[in-house]
Design an enzyme around this catalytic site. Sequence first.
Site, PDB file in Angstrom:
ATOM      1  N   ASN A  66       0.835  -1.194   0.000  1.00  0.00           N
ATOM      2  CA  ASN A  66       0.000   0.000   0.000  1.00  0.00           C
ATOM      3  C   ASN A  66       0.872   1.247   0.000  1.00  0.00           C
ATOM      4  O   ASN A  66       2.086   1.185   0.237  1.00  0.00           O
ATOM      5  CB  ASN A  66      -0.916   0.013   1.227  1.00  0.00           C
ATOM      6  CG  ASN A  66      -2.097  -0.929   1.079  1.00  0.00           C
ATOM      7  OD1 ASN A  66      -2.504  -1.270  -0.037  1.00  0.00           O
ATOM      8  ND2 ASN A  66      -2.665  -1.346   2.197  1.00  0.00           N
ATOM      9  N   CYS A  75      -4.675  -8.685  -3.466  1.00  0.00           N
ATOM     10  CA  CYS A  75      -5.321  -7.615  -4.226  1.00  0.00           C
ATOM     11  C   CYS A  75      -5.855  -8.234  -5.504  1.00  0.00           C
ATOM     12  O   CYS A  75      -5.078  -8.672  -6.360  1.00  0.00           O
ATOM     13  CB  CYS A  75      -4.343  -6.482  -4.535  1.00  0.00           C
ATOM     14  SG  CYS A  75      -5.071  -5.189  -5.575  1.00  0.00           S
ATOM     15  N   ASN A  77      -7.829  -6.916  -8.136  1.00  0.00           N
ATOM     16  CA  ASN A  77      -7.580  -6.173  -9.370  1.00  0.00           C
ATOM     17  C   ASN A  77      -6.108  -6.233  -9.740  1.00  0.00           C
ATOM     18  O   ASN A  77      -5.747  -6.318 -10.915  1.00  0.00           O
ATOM     19  CB  ASN A  77      -8.016  -4.711  -9.212  1.00  0.00           C
ATOM     20  CG  ASN A  77      -9.517  -4.546  -9.229  1.00  0.00           C
ATOM     21  OD1 ASN A  77     -10.212  -5.259  -9.942  1.00  0.00           O
ATOM     22  ND2 ASN A  77     -10.025  -3.610  -8.448  1.00  0.00           N
ATOM     23  N   ASN A 162      -7.569 -11.153   2.382  1.00  0.00           N
ATOM     24  CA  ASN A 162      -7.406  -9.981   3.237  1.00  0.00           C
ATOM     25  C   ASN A 162      -8.757  -9.693   3.898  1.00  0.00           C
ATOM     26  O   ASN A 162      -9.800 -10.176   3.455  1.00  0.00           O
ATOM     27  CB  ASN A 162      -6.860  -8.774   2.453  1.00  0.00           C
ATOM     28  CG  ASN A 162      -7.707  -8.433   1.247  1.00  0.00           C
ATOM     29  OD1 ASN A 162      -8.735  -9.043   0.987  1.00  0.00           O
ATOM     30  ND2 ASN A 162      -7.274  -7.446   0.482  1.00  0.00           N
ATOM     31  N   ASN A 195     -10.614  -3.649   5.340  1.00  0.00           N
ATOM     32  CA  ASN A 195     -11.192  -2.965   4.190  1.00  0.00           C
ATOM     33  C   ASN A 195     -12.701  -2.876   4.423  1.00  0.00           C
ATOM     34  O   ASN A 195     -13.314  -3.834   4.911  1.00  0.00           O
ATOM     35  CB  ASN A 195     -10.914  -3.750   2.906  1.00  0.00           C
ATOM     36  CG  ASN A 195      -9.431  -3.961   2.676  1.00  0.00           C
ATOM     37  OD1 ASN A 195      -8.712  -3.043   2.296  1.00  0.00           O
ATOM     38  ND2 ASN A 195      -8.954  -5.180   2.909  1.00  0.00           N
ATOM     39  N   CYS A 222     -12.213  -2.392  -6.193  1.00  0.00           N
ATOM     40  CA  CYS A 222     -11.504  -3.305  -5.287  1.00  0.00           C
ATOM     41  C   CYS A 222     -11.978  -4.717  -5.582  1.00  0.00           C
ATOM     42  O   CYS A 222     -13.141  -5.053  -5.331  1.00  0.00           O
ATOM     43  CB  CYS A 222     -11.769  -2.936  -3.827  1.00  0.00           C
ATOM     44  SG  CYS A 222     -10.992  -4.070  -2.640  1.00  0.00           S
ATOM     45  N   THR A 224     -10.967  -7.797  -4.323  1.00  0.00           N
ATOM     46  CA  THR A 224     -11.282  -8.634  -3.161  1.00  0.00           C
ATOM     47  C   THR A 224     -12.523  -8.119  -2.442  1.00  0.00           C
ATOM     48  O   THR A 224     -13.304  -8.896  -1.887  1.00  0.00           O
ATOM     49  CB  THR A 224     -10.099  -8.700  -2.174  1.00  0.00           C
ATOM     50  OG1 THR A 224      -9.714  -7.373  -1.790  1.00  0.00           O
ATOM     51  CG2 THR A 224      -8.911  -9.435  -2.783  1.00  0.00           C
TER      52      THR A 224
END
Length: 295
Positions: A66, A75, A77, A162, A195, A222, A224
């Site tokens: 990040n 991640c 994407n 995540n 998130n 996003c 995920t």
Amino acid sequence: MLIEFTKMHGLGNDFMVIDLVTQRLDLTKDLVQLLGDRHLGIGFDQLLVVEPPMRPDVDFSYRIFNTDGTEVEQCGNGARCFARFVQARKLSFKQRLRVETASGIISLTTDRYGWVEVDMGKPKFEPSEIPFTPRAITKIQNAYHLDVNGTPVQLYVANMGNPHAVIKVDDVLDADVETLGKAIESHPAFPERVNVGFMQIMNQRHIRLRVFERGVGETQACGTGACAAVAIGIREGWLDEGEDVRAQLYGGSMVIKWQPGYSVMMTGPTAFVYEGVFSPDGLMAQAGIKPNPES
């Protein structure tokens, strides 16, 4: 020393991608933060790093950072962009790749149109798997009522490599993503932060979604987060299981499919933006940080 990089995006979720199979770079937290600065560096939502595999049954190691310099587990994407990048750089000619992330192994398959399908693995819902510590928090079936600055907020939790918290809303355009997302992201009930997704159900095969990403803020898309939202929607009976569900975000739409007991499958586009080079020592010097003598 100059390091080559590529800027890419998946539905507006933008990435800086670095090949560390053929290049060498010491990625310190300071350097990642500088690279992520949209005024002083390159700028991105996440930095994606391609490294040689650490085990014989995978093609590459896939690392994600990040903008605050923290390394994260997954991640979605970014995974799609990762697959397109290694093919464009001729690091692999396989249509189907197995890559290792901090949260496990995922499979990436590219079609002839450049869309990538990602096997995101099975969602996890148990609090200990998020991680989520709902002590003194009211639970009604699968929903939790979390006290956020004195206000109870109903949310659902899932781990897609995540941690995610998902709030069902009537209209995502009216959702207070910045304030509420930031408060929940760092809530003590989420020891590794979280998130935060805001999901509007349009019909049984269509959702609208906004996501406040841990360590980043709200992003255009996003992957995920879309997987977590759809999995929760199917678990709650709001969405059709085993069918293509359109997840519509600010940056565009992706397709999520999940049959309980199996992996979540995510399919979506990617785009190349530009290529460039940067000097690690030059960036550090401009910021007044002493360069690593081994870099």
